[in-house]
Design an enzyme around this catalytic site. Structure first.
Site, mmCIF file in Angstrom:
data_model
loop_
_atom_site.group_PDB
_atom_site.id
_atom_site.type_symbol
_atom_site.label_atom_id
_atom_site.label_comp_id
_atom_site.label_asym_id
_atom_site.label_seq_id
_atom_site.Cartn_x
_atom_site.Cartn_y
_atom_site.Cartn_z
ATOM 1 C CG HIS A 14 33.667 42.307 46.071
ATOM 2 N ND1 HIS A 14 33.831 42.446 44.626
ATOM 3 C CD2 HIS A 14 34.902 41.908 46.368
ATOM 4 C CE1 HIS A 14 34.969 41.721 44.088
ATOM 5 N NE2 HIS A 14 35.648 41.735 45.305
ATOM 6 C CG ASP A 132 39.149 42.586 44.587
ATOM 7 O OD1 ASP A 132 38.711 42.604 45.475
ATOM 8 O OD2 ASP A 132 38.911 41.984 43.563
ATOM 9 C CD GLU A 166 36.100 38.542 44.505
ATOM 10 O OE1 GLU A 166 36.817 38.424 43.495
ATOM 11 O OE2 GLU A 166 37.122 38.815 45.483
ATOM 12 C CD GLU A 167 38.191 36.993 48.151
ATOM 13 O OE1 GLU A 167 37.332 37.551 48.817
ATOM 14 O OE2 GLU A 167 38.725 37.589 47.502
#
Length: 175
Positions: A14, A132, A166-167
């Site tokens: 992602h 990330d 992702e979040e």
């Protein structure tokens, strides 16, 4: 799709939705911003930014607390850092008001990108804000290029999928 046959496999990564966007231009030419994704105001104070306009280019600036002079602002250390109320972007441009900013082509909705502070340490570690899973995207792109350059076909049907969610919990099942 990277090729292959039989039981499929999906390799995922992602690229997040971290950053900010111009909410409005204040009368003094400074920018109010709204966060995108999980960006936290407390992690961005004094960071360099780039404002990417839709049509007219890119401009640099700094995210700071409004009234950032600690010797004048007696509530400086007690002020909550919040994009909606206390943070602003000061442009590295000679602007005195909203009209000057409008002449640059900066408007509500333009993206504000926070400097990632990328570095490779002397020991070979990669350090960067927002790294990330973007590193995984790079690995997957490198893998795909390696297969193509060397004319290699995976044994299993192989897909590469990149998402920006992702979040908020989407990932492959949602897209």
């Amino acid at each position: 799709h990277l090729g292959g046959e039989g039981e499929p496999i999906m390799l995922m990564a992602h690229v997040d939705t971290l950053g900010a966007m111009v909410d409005c231009v204040k009368p003094d030419g400074r920018l109010m911003v709204s966060r995108i994704g999980g960006l936290q105001a407390t992690n961005t104070e004094t960071m360099n930014v780039k404002v990417k306009t839709r049509f007219d280019g890119e401009y640099e600036g700094t995210i700071q607390i409004a009234n950032a002079s600690a010797h004048v602002n007696t509530k400086y250390s007690q002020t909550a850092r919040d994009f909606d109320e206390s943070m602003e972007v000061v442009l590295d441009e000679h602007v005195k008001n909203a009209e000057d900013v409008a002449k640059l082509g900066i408007r509500a909705g333009d993206f504000v990108c926070v400097e990632p502070r990328f570095t490779v340490t002397s020991k070979g570690y990669i350090k960067s804000r927002f790294l990330d899973d973007k590193l995984s995207v790079g690995i997957l792109l490198g893998f795909a290029k390696y297969l193509a350059d060397n004319r290699i076909t995976p044994k299993r049907r192989t897909w590469v999928h990149v998402t920006v969610y992702e979040e908020v919990g989407h990932g492959g099942s949602g897209s």
